[in-house]
Design a protein around this motif. Structure first.
Motif, PDB file in Angstrom:
ATOM      1  N   ARG A 138       6.680  12.456  -1.117  1.00  0.00           N
ATOM      2  CA  ARG A 138       6.957  11.650   0.076  1.00  0.00           C
ATOM      3  C   ARG A 138       5.946  10.519   0.118  1.00  0.00           C
ATOM      4  N   THR A 139       6.417   9.338   0.461  1.00  0.00           N
ATOM      5  CA  THR A 139       5.551   8.162   0.389  1.00  0.00           C
ATOM      6  C   THR A 139       5.712   7.287   1.623  1.00  0.00           C
ATOM      7  N   PHE A 140       4.578   6.903   2.209  1.00  0.00           N
ATOM      8  CA  PHE A 140       4.537   5.823   3.187  1.00  0.00           C
ATOM      9  C   PHE A 140       4.238   4.538   2.409  1.00  0.00           C
ATOM     10  N   ARG A 141       5.119   3.562   2.498  1.00  0.00           N
ATOM     11  CA  ARG A 141       4.896   2.264   1.863  1.00  0.00           C
ATOM     12  C   ARG A 141       4.614   1.244   2.963  1.00  0.00           C
ATOM     13  N   LEU A 142       3.406   0.666   2.969  1.00  0.00           N
ATOM     14  CA  LEU A 142       2.987  -0.249   4.026  1.00  0.00           C
ATOM     15  C   LEU A 142       2.746  -1.626   3.437  1.00  0.00           C
ATOM     16  N   SER A 143       3.353  -2.648   4.042  1.00  0.00           N
ATOM     17  CA  SER A 143       3.100  -4.012   3.598  1.00  0.00           C
ATOM     18  C   SER A 143       1.644  -4.380   3.874  1.00  0.00           C
ATOM     19  N   GLY A 201      -7.870   2.851  -5.416  1.00  0.00           N
ATOM     20  CA  GLY A 201      -7.087   4.058  -5.619  1.00  0.00           C
ATOM     21  C   GLY A 201      -7.945   5.291  -5.381  1.00  0.00           C
ATOM     22  N   ALA A 202      -7.382   6.272  -4.694  1.00  0.00           N
ATOM     23  CA  ALA A 202      -8.166   7.465  -4.350  1.00  0.00           C
ATOM     24  C   ALA A 202      -7.236   8.641  -4.127  1.00  0.00           C
ATOM     25  N   THR A 203      -7.776   9.841  -4.301  1.00  0.00           N
ATOM     26  CA  THR A 203      -7.060  11.069  -3.975  1.00  0.00           C
ATOM     27  C   THR A 203      -7.952  11.906  -3.082  1.00  0.00           C
ATOM     28  N   LEU A 204      -7.434  12.270  -1.914  1.00  0.00           N
ATOM     29  CA  LEU A 204      -8.177  13.094  -0.966  1.00  0.00           C
ATOM     30  C   LEU A 204      -7.583  14.491  -0.963  1.00  0.00           C
ATOM     31  N   TYR A 241       0.844  -1.192   0.000  1.00  0.00           N
ATOM     32  CA  TYR A 241       0.000   0.000   0.000  1.00  0.00           C
ATOM     33  C   TYR A 241       0.881   1.245   0.000  1.00  0.00           C
ATOM     34  N   HIS A 242       0.462   2.258  -0.740  1.00  0.00           N
ATOM     35  CA  HIS A 242       1.201   3.511  -0.804  1.00  0.00           C
ATOM     36  C   HIS A 242       0.304   4.676  -0.389  1.00  0.00           C
ATOM     37  N   ILE A 243       0.832   5.529   0.466  1.00  0.00           N
ATOM     38  CA  ILE A 243       0.210   6.816   0.779  1.00  0.00           C
ATOM     39  C   ILE A 243       1.178   7.869   0.272  1.00  0.00           C
ATOM     40  N   GLY A 244       0.765   8.654  -0.725  1.00  0.00           N
ATOM     41  CA  GLY A 244       1.656   9.609  -1.371  1.00  0.00           C
ATOM     42  C   GLY A 244       1.304  11.047  -1.062  1.00  0.00           C
ATOM     43  N   LEU A 245       2.323  11.874  -0.902  1.00  0.00           N
ATOM     44  CA  LEU A 245       2.155  13.292  -0.576  1.00  0.00           C
ATOM     45  C   LEU A 245       3.104  14.103  -1.449  1.00  0.00           C
ATOM     46  N   SER A 264      -2.684  10.867  -1.863  1.00  0.00           N
ATOM     47  CA  SER A 264      -3.049   9.794  -2.788  1.00  0.00           C
ATOM     48  C   SER A 264      -2.906   8.448  -2.092  1.00  0.00           C
ATOM     49  N   LEU A 265      -3.870   7.572  -2.336  1.00  0.00           N
ATOM     50  CA  LEU A 265      -3.899   6.237  -1.746  1.00  0.00           C
ATOM     51  C   LEU A 265      -3.888   5.213  -2.867  1.00  0.00           C
ATOM     52  N   MET A 266      -2.904   4.331  -2.859  1.00  0.00           N
ATOM     53  CA  MET A 266      -2.787   3.310  -3.885  1.00  0.00           C
ATOM     54  C   MET A 266      -2.664   1.933  -3.233  1.00  0.00           C
TER      55      MET A 266
END
Length: 269
Positions: free
Chosen positions: A84-89, A111-114, A36-40, A63-65
């Motif tokens: 900047r990205t949080f990558r979560l297993s 997938g979503a963008t908030l 999972y990716h949380i992108g900023l 952004s949520l992927m």
């Protein structure tokens, strides 16, 4: 400006990797991830394509992927952008989602963008704290991590949060107090406090605030500062020794917290 990418693994949270990138020429072809990716995007603008649509993301966007989501990304304009990205297993996000929802089921995330500048700024601050220390074990960091993931997963409808009210029992509250008093000079984690009450971490956060009217971090910070006042007035210890004695291992942090709480530096107390 040359492109640059840096990754940092968080030692005490297996499955979490922080990524910082500056792109001026590089563009992402269509691809997917197994995590999972949380992108900023913190500077500039990125054109992000996913789910048959194209959106522009910049400061204030999140952004949520999820795993398997096909997407691409390219900078807009000549100045490039910072990401900047949080990558979560899958295992890490699944355990957090279970903690938040009470259901042992992997979240159904598309997938979503908030667009939420306040939440994006809070995520950036959390990212910076984790990246600087390489750890996530501090009570404040753990609490903020759960709060923000709960917000993101709830808004994206990936989970339904537990609808549970209530407070800690007198026995639970006493155990928490006794433990904090006994371990004031040590690192106190959310995991440890929740385990004392036989509760999940997020459940404990909510019940603690319902009981006390403050978050565990805010209450513990005040407890440490009150003890510091007592030590400063009744002992010959140095300010550095007092700071360590109440659980501050960074004297500048202790000085800032003390001044914010009492309007004066420790040396003036």
């Amino acid at each position: 400006m040359s492109d640059r990418v840096d990754y940092r693994h968080i030692a005490d949270m297996p499955g979490l990797v922080l990524g910082t990138a500056r792109f001026s020429k590089f563009s992402f072809d269509r691809h997917f991830h197994l995590d999972y990716h949380i992108g900023l995007v913190t500077e500039g603008v990125q054109r992000l394509g996913y789910g048959g649509k194209t959106v522009l993301t910049g400061p204030g966007s999140v952004s949520l992927m999820p795993p398997g989501e096909i997407h691409d990304g390219v900078g807009v304009g000549e100045r490039g952008y910072t990401l900047r990205t949080f990558r979560l297993s899958r295992e890490l996000l699944g355990s957090v989602a279970e903690d938040l929802s009470g259901t042992a089921r992997e979240p159904e995330l598309a997938g979503a963008t908030l667009e939420d500048p306040e939440v994006a700024a809070q995520l950036v601050r959390l990212f910076d704290v984790m990246q600087a220390s390489g750890q996530s074990g501090a009570l404040a960091v753990q609490s903020e991590w759960l709060r923000l993931l709960n917000l993101l997963l709830t808004r994206s409808r990936a989970i339904v949060p537990q609808q549970e009210s209530g407070a800690l029992s007198p026995q639970q509250w006493q155990r928490v107090r006794d433990y904090c008093f006994a371990h004031l000079s040590e690192k106190i984690t959310l995991d440890a406090l929740a385990a004392l009450c036989d509760l999940g971490r997020f459940q404990f956060l909510r019940q603690f605030k319902q009981t006390v009217g403050m978050t565990p971090h805010a209450w513990l910070l005040r407890l440490r500062l009150e003890h510091a006042c007592s030590m400063l007035s009744r002992s010959s210890q140095t300010i550095a020794e007092v700071a360590q004695g109440v659980g501050f291992y960074d004297q500048s942090h202790f000085n800032r917290a003390f001044r914010q709480a009492f309007g004066v530096a420790p040396s003036g107390y």
